[in-house]
Motif scaffolding. Structure first.
Motif, short mmCIF file in Angstrom:
data_model
loop_
_atom_site.label_atom_id
_atom_site.label_comp_id
_atom_site.label_asym_id
_atom_site.label_seq_id
_atom_site.Cartn_x
_atom_site.Cartn_y
_atom_site.Cartn_z
N TYR A 82 112.25 28.04 31.38
CA TYR A 82 111.78 29.41 31.25
C TYR A 82 112.34 30.29 32.36
N LEU A 83 112.46 31.55 32.07
CA LEU A 83 112.79 32.54 33.08
C LEU A 83 111.78 33.68 32.94
N GLN A 84 110.84 33.73 33.86
CA GLN A 84 109.87 34.81 33.87
C GLN A 84 110.45 35.97 34.66
N MET A 85 110.52 37.12 34.02
CA MET A 85 111.14 38.29 34.64
C MET A 85 110.09 39.38 34.78
N ASN A 86 109.81 39.75 36.01
CA ASN A 86 108.83 40.80 36.30
C ASN A 86 109.49 41.97 37.02
N SER A 87 108.80 43.08 37.05
CA SER A 87 109.30 44.27 37.75
C SER A 87 110.74 44.57 37.37
N MET A 88 110.97 44.58 36.10
CA MET A 88 112.35 44.69 35.62
C MET A 88 112.93 46.07 35.86
N LYS A 89 114.27 46.08 36.00
CA LYS A 89 115.00 47.29 36.30
C LYS A 89 116.09 47.50 35.24
N PRO A 90 116.54 48.72 35.06
CA PRO A 90 117.61 48.96 34.09
C PRO A 90 118.85 48.11 34.36
N GLU A 91 119.13 47.83 35.62
CA GLU A 91 120.31 47.01 35.95
C GLU A 91 120.15 45.55 35.56
N ASP A 92 118.97 45.15 35.10
CA ASP A 92 118.78 43.80 34.57
C ASP A 92 119.26 43.69 33.11
N THR A 93 119.62 44.80 32.52
CA THR A 93 120.09 44.81 31.14
C THR A 93 121.37 43.99 31.00
N ALA A 94 121.34 43.02 30.11
CA ALA A 94 122.49 42.12 29.92
C ALA A 94 122.15 41.13 28.81
#
Length: 126
Positions: A82-94
């Motif tokens: 799993y990859l839990q992603m929090n506090s996401m930012k636009p630069e995480d787009t991929a």
């Protein structure tokens, strides 16, 4: 041969959260141990390391850009990472890819990985 299938991608707003899953299957998956990694690739950019987990789960590594926001974990009973992603930012787009390295130690180099999933799109809107 090991097959990896990612899921959980989608559209999320800034500071939102997503959890990606990577399900492993195949004839040899129960006889060998793998380190697992998550990588991502944005349009026009090279594939970059996000997070990895050693084959025994004892060591975890993160890219500086996601440290403190993302968490990698594995459930060997389900052959899933799993990859839990929090506090996401636009630069995480991929497009996010799951990868496996036979008896690996959690390398940050995508060239070390033997098996890859097809990828799942993650889009963070501002």
């Amino acid at each position: 041969q090991l097959q990896l299938v990612e899921s959980g991608g989608g559209l999320v707003q800034t500071v939102g959260s997503l959890r990606l899953s990577c399900a492993a299957s195949g004839r040899i998956v129960s006889r060998y141990a793998y380190s697992m990694g998550w990588f991502r690739q944005a349009p026009g950019k090279e594939r970059e390391f996000v997070a990895s987990l050693s084959w025994n789960g004892g060591n975890k590594y993160y890219a500086d850009s996601v440290e403190g926001r993302f968490t990698i974990a594995r459930d060997n009973t389900k052959n899933t990472v799993y990859l839990q992603m929090n506090s996401m930012k636009p630069e995480d787009t991929a497009v996010y890819y799951c990868a496996a390295h036979t008896y690996g130690s959690g390398s940050k180099n995508y060239r070390d990985y033997d098996y890859w999933g097809q990828g799942t799109q993650v889009t963070v809107s501002s």
